[in-house]
Design an enzyme around this catalytic site. Structure first.
Site, PDB file in Angstrom:
ATOM      1  N   HIS A 143       5.334   5.953  -0.493  1.00 28.73           N
ATOM      2  CA  HIS A 143       4.475   4.861  -0.009  1.00 28.73           C
ATOM      3  C   HIS A 143       5.281   3.939   0.887  1.00 28.73           C
ATOM      4  CE1 HIS A 143       1.803   1.339  -0.006  1.00 28.73           C
ATOM      5  NE2 HIS A 143       2.908   0.642  -0.181  1.00 28.73           N
ATOM      6  N   LYS A 157       7.498   8.100  -4.947  1.00 28.62           N
ATOM      7  CA  LYS A 157       6.488   8.291  -5.993  1.00 28.62           C
ATOM      8  C   LYS A 157       6.940   9.314  -7.042  1.00 28.62           C
ATOM      9  CE  LYS A 157       2.608   7.277  -2.803  1.00 28.62           C
ATOM     10  NZ  LYS A 157       1.353   7.860  -2.214  1.00 28.62           N
ATOM     11  N   GLU A 161       3.236  -6.817  -1.318  1.00 30.73           N
ATOM     12  CA  GLU A 161       3.806  -5.756  -2.153  1.00 30.73           C
ATOM     13  C   GLU A 161       5.250  -6.093  -2.581  1.00 30.73           C
ATOM     14  OE1 GLU A 161       3.209  -2.247   0.244  1.00 30.73           O
ATOM     15  OE2 GLU A 161       1.025  -2.322  -0.032  1.00 30.73           O
ATOM     16  N   TYR A 170      -2.809  -1.036  -5.523  1.00 30.35           N
ATOM     17  CA  TYR A 170      -3.819  -0.227  -4.821  1.00 30.35           C
ATOM     18  C   TYR A 170      -5.212  -0.866  -4.885  1.00 30.35           C
ATOM     19  CZ  TYR A 170      -0.637   3.715  -3.978  1.00 30.35           C
ATOM     20  OH  TYR A 170       0.374   4.526  -3.520  1.00 30.35           O
TER      21      TYR A 170
HETATM   22  P1  IDP Z   1      -0.988   5.633   2.831  1.00 30.70           P
HETATM   23  O1  IDP Z   1      -0.188   5.910   1.574  1.00 30.70           O
HETATM   24  O2  IDP Z   1      -0.625   6.594   3.935  1.00 30.70           O
HETATM   25  O3  IDP Z   1      -0.942   4.204   3.253  1.00 30.70           O
HETATM   26  P2  IDP Z   1      -3.706   5.099   1.914  1.00 30.70           P
HETATM   27  O4  IDP Z   1      -4.950   5.437   2.686  1.00 30.70           O
HETATM   28  O5  IDP Z   1      -3.337   3.669   1.793  1.00 30.70           O
HETATM   29  O6  IDP Z   1      -2.523   5.977   2.509  1.00 30.70           O
HETATM   30  O7  IDP Z   1      -3.914   5.730   0.454  1.00 30.70           O
HETATM   31  C1  IDP Z   1      -3.008   5.402  -0.576  1.00 30.70           C
HETATM   32  C2  IDP Z   1      -2.648   6.643  -1.336  1.00 30.70           C
HETATM   33  O8  IDP Z   1      -3.812   7.128  -1.990  1.00 30.70           O
HETATM   34  C3  IDP Z   1      -2.199   7.819  -0.464  1.00 30.70           C
HETATM   35  O9  IDP Z   1      -0.830   7.775  -0.124  1.00 30.70           O
HETATM   36  C4  IDP Z   1      -2.501   8.978  -1.383  1.00 30.70           C
HETATM   37  O10 IDP Z   1      -1.499   9.128  -2.393  1.00 30.70           O
HETATM   38  C5  IDP Z   1      -3.786   8.533  -2.058  1.00 30.70           C
HETATM   39  N1  IDP Z   1      -4.966   9.028  -1.354  1.00 30.70           N
HETATM   40  C6  IDP Z   1      -5.513   8.575  -0.218  1.00 30.70           C
HETATM   41  N2  IDP Z   1      -6.595   9.280   0.139  1.00 30.70           N
HETATM   42  C7  IDP Z   1      -6.740  10.222  -0.822  1.00 30.70           C
HETATM   43  C8  IDP Z   1      -7.690  11.280  -1.038  1.00 30.70           C
HETATM   44  O11 IDP Z   1      -8.611  11.499  -0.249  1.00 30.70           O
HETATM   45  N3  IDP Z   1      -7.487  12.045  -2.138  1.00 30.70           N
HETATM   46  C9  IDP Z   1      -6.472  11.843  -3.035  1.00 30.70           C
HETATM   47  N4  IDP Z   1      -5.573  10.859  -2.864  1.00 30.70           N
HETATM   48  C10 IDP Z   1      -5.696  10.060  -1.778  1.00 30.70           C
HETATM   49 MG    MG Z   2      -1.746   2.497   2.366  1.00 28.33          MG
END
Ligand code: IDP
Ligand code: MG
Length: 152
Positions: free
Chosen positions: A118, A12, A129, A52
Protein backbone atom coordinates in the site's frame (compact mmCIF):
# COMPACT_ATOMS: atom_id res chain seq x y z
CA UNK A 1 13.45 19.81 -6.82
CA UNK A 2 9.93 18.47 -6.22
CA UNK A 3 8.29 19.25 -2.90
CA UNK A 4 9.65 17.22 0.02
CA UNK A 5 6.95 14.83 1.18
CA UNK A 6 6.36 11.87 3.43
CA UNK A 7 4.11 8.93 2.58
CA UNK A 8 2.83 5.82 4.34
CA UNK A 9 3.69 2.39 2.98
CA UNK A 10 2.31 -0.94 4.18
CA UNK A 11 4.10 -4.11 3.16
CA UNK A 12 0.99 -6.26 3.38
CA UNK A 13 0.63 -9.75 4.92
CA UNK A 14 1.05 -11.60 1.60
CA UNK A 15 4.41 -9.90 1.01
CA UNK A 16 5.59 -10.77 4.53
CA UNK A 17 4.44 -14.39 4.17
CA UNK A 18 6.14 -14.67 0.78
CA UNK A 19 9.46 -13.41 2.14
CA UNK A 20 9.39 -10.24 0.04
CA UNK A 21 10.05 -7.63 2.77
CA UNK A 22 13.66 -7.12 1.74
CA UNK A 23 12.87 -7.09 -1.99
CA UNK A 24 10.21 -4.42 -1.52
CA UNK A 25 12.11 -2.24 0.97
CA UNK A 26 15.14 -2.54 -1.31
CA UNK A 27 13.25 -1.13 -4.29
CA UNK A 28 12.25 1.98 -2.33
CA UNK A 29 15.74 2.38 -0.90
CA UNK A 30 17.44 2.00 -4.27
CA UNK A 31 15.14 4.61 -5.76
CA UNK A 32 16.51 7.04 -3.15
CA UNK A 33 13.52 7.28 -0.84
CA UNK A 34 14.50 7.66 2.82
CA UNK A 35 12.98 5.41 5.49
CA UNK A 36 11.88 7.64 8.38
CA UNK A 37 9.77 5.11 10.30
CA UNK A 38 9.34 1.34 10.31
CA UNK A 39 7.34 -1.05 12.50
CA UNK A 40 6.36 -4.73 12.28
CA UNK A 41 2.82 -5.34 13.44
CA UNK A 42 -0.38 -7.29 12.83
CA UNK A 43 -2.93 -4.58 12.04
CA UNK A 44 -6.15 -4.84 14.09
CA UNK A 45 -9.63 -4.70 12.56
CA UNK A 46 -10.40 -1.32 14.12
CA UNK A 47 -7.32 0.38 12.65
CA UNK A 48 -7.85 -1.44 9.32
CA UNK A 49 -11.39 -0.02 9.21
CA UNK A 50 -10.07 3.50 9.79
CA UNK A 51 -7.32 3.08 7.22
CA UNK A 52 -9.70 1.76 4.54
CA UNK A 53 -12.73 3.91 5.55
CA UNK A 54 -13.13 5.15 1.94
CA UNK A 55 -13.85 1.57 0.83
CA UNK A 56 -16.52 0.79 3.43
CA UNK A 57 -19.64 -0.57 1.73
CA UNK A 58 -17.82 -1.81 -1.38
CA UNK A 59 -18.17 -5.50 -2.27
CA UNK A 60 -14.52 -6.25 -1.56
CA UNK A 61 -14.40 -4.39 1.78
CA UNK A 62 -14.83 -7.34 4.17
CA UNK A 63 -12.29 -9.40 2.24
CA UNK A 64 -9.89 -6.46 2.25
CA UNK A 65 -10.09 -6.11 6.05
CA UNK A 66 -9.67 -9.90 6.46
CA UNK A 67 -6.60 -9.76 4.18
CA UNK A 68 -4.84 -6.80 5.80
CA UNK A 69 -5.41 -8.13 9.34
CA UNK A 70 -4.62 -11.79 8.56
CA UNK A 71 -0.93 -11.78 9.49
CA UNK A 72 1.76 -9.19 10.31
CA UNK A 73 2.59 -6.26 8.04
CA UNK A 74 5.52 -3.84 7.86
CA UNK A 75 4.45 -0.21 8.33
CA UNK A 76 6.81 2.41 6.96
CA UNK A 77 7.09 6.11 6.32
CA UNK A 78 9.14 7.12 3.28
CA UNK A 79 10.43 10.64 2.64
CA UNK A 80 11.76 12.41 -0.43
CA UNK A 81 10.95 14.89 -3.19
CA UNK A 82 7.60 13.91 -4.68
CA UNK A 83 7.64 10.87 -2.39
CA UNK A 84 3.90 10.21 -2.64
CA UNK A 85 3.86 9.87 -6.43
CA UNK A 86 7.29 8.23 -6.60
CA UNK A 87 6.10 5.56 -4.17
CA UNK A 88 2.80 4.98 -6.00
CA UNK A 89 4.68 4.66 -9.30
CA UNK A 90 7.16 2.22 -7.78
CA UNK A 91 4.24 0.13 -6.48
CA UNK A 92 2.23 0.15 -9.74
CA UNK A 93 -1.47 0.06 -10.57
CA UNK A 94 -3.98 -1.44 -8.13
CA UNK A 95 -4.65 -4.44 -10.42
CA UNK A 96 -1.33 -6.22 -10.88
CA UNK A 97 -2.18 -7.48 -14.38
CA UNK A 98 -2.62 -3.84 -15.44
CA UNK A 99 0.49 -2.55 -13.67
CA UNK A 100 3.46 -1.35 -15.72
CA UNK A 101 6.36 -3.75 -16.01
CA UNK A 102 9.10 -2.98 -13.55
CA UNK A 103 6.66 -2.03 -10.80
CA UNK A 104 6.40 -4.12 -7.65
CA UNK A 105 2.87 -5.30 -8.44
CA UNK A 106 3.62 -6.21 -12.06
CA UNK A 107 6.83 -8.00 -11.21
CA UNK A 108 5.66 -9.86 -8.11
CA UNK A 109 1.85 -10.12 -8.02
CA UNK A 110 -1.18 -11.24 -10.04
CA UNK A 111 -4.37 -10.55 -8.05
CA UNK A 112 -5.86 -7.27 -6.83
CA UNK A 113 -6.67 -8.85 -3.46
CA UNK A 114 -3.04 -9.95 -3.04
CA UNK A 115 -1.22 -6.91 -4.36
CA UNK A 116 1.56 -6.85 -1.76
CA UNK A 117 1.89 -3.19 -0.84
CA UNK A 118 0.00 0.00 0.00
CA UNK A 119 1.08 3.59 -0.65
CA UNK A 120 -0.85 6.76 0.27
CA UNK A 121 -2.69 8.18 -2.76
CA UNK A 122 -2.21 11.91 -2.07
CA UNK A 123 -1.04 14.51 0.46
CA UNK A 124 -4.24 14.40 2.52
CA UNK A 125 -4.21 10.60 2.74
CA UNK A 126 -0.50 10.59 3.57
CA UNK A 127 -1.00 12.96 6.50
CA UNK A 128 -4.01 11.01 7.79
CA UNK A 129 -2.37 7.59 7.39
CA UNK A 130 0.96 8.63 8.97
CA UNK A 131 -1.03 10.01 11.90
CA UNK A 132 -3.09 6.81 12.16
CA UNK A 133 -0.06 4.51 12.31
CA UNK A 134 2.63 6.78 13.76
CA UNK A 135 0.66 9.47 15.59
CA UNK A 136 2.13 8.26 18.89
CA UNK A 137 5.67 8.70 17.55
CA UNK A 138 8.19 6.68 15.63
CA UNK A 139 8.92 9.00 12.72
CA UNK A 140 12.61 9.92 12.95
CA UNK A 141 14.03 13.08 11.40
CA UNK A 142 17.67 12.49 10.47
CA UNK A 143 20.28 13.48 7.91
CA UNK A 144 21.38 10.87 5.41
CA UNK A 145 24.93 11.46 4.28
CA UNK A 146 24.33 10.14 0.75
CA UNK A 147 21.52 12.62 0.12
CA UNK A 148 23.76 15.01 -1.80
CA UNK A 149 24.14 12.23 -4.38
CA UNK A 150 20.37 11.67 -4.59
CA UNK A 151 18.96 15.18 -4.14
CA UNK A 152 19.95 18.25 -6.17
P1 IDP B 1 -4.55 1.13 -4.06
O1 IDP B 1 -4.03 0.17 -3.01
O2 IDP B 1 -3.84 0.95 -5.38
O3 IDP B 1 -4.58 2.55 -3.60
P2 IDP B 1 -7.45 1.15 -3.73
O4 IDP B 1 -8.44 1.34 -4.84
O5 IDP B 1 -7.29 2.25 -2.75
O6 IDP B 1 -6.07 0.72 -4.38
O7 IDP B 1 -7.91 -0.19 -2.96
C1 IDP B 1 -7.30 -0.53 -1.74
C2 IDP B 1 -6.98 -1.99 -1.72
O8 IDP B 1 -8.20 -2.72 -1.77
C3 IDP B 1 -6.21 -2.49 -2.95
O9 IDP B 1 -4.82 -2.30 -2.85
C4 IDP B 1 -6.58 -3.95 -2.94
O10 IDP B 1 -5.82 -4.68 -1.96
C5 IDP B 1 -8.02 -3.92 -2.48
N1 IDP B 1 -8.95 -3.90 -3.61
C6 IDP B 1 -9.27 -2.87 -4.40
N2 IDP B 1 -10.16 -3.21 -5.35
C7 IDP B 1 -10.41 -4.53 -5.14
C8 IDP B 1 -11.25 -5.49 -5.79
O11 IDP B 1 -11.94 -5.20 -6.77
N3 IDP B 1 -11.21 -6.75 -5.29
C9 IDP B 1 -10.46 -7.12 -4.20
N4 IDP B 1 -9.66 -6.24 -3.57
C10 IDP B 1 -9.63 -4.96 -4.03
MG1 MG C 1 -5.75 3.49 -2.16
Amino acid sequence: MAKMEQTLVIIKPDAVQRGLIGEIVGRFERRGLKVTAMRFEQIGRDVAGQHYAEHQGKPFYDGLVDYITSSPSVLMVLAGPGAIQATRNTIGATRPVEAAMGTIRADLALEVGRNLVHGSDGPEAATREIDLFFGDGGVVDYERSLDRWVLE
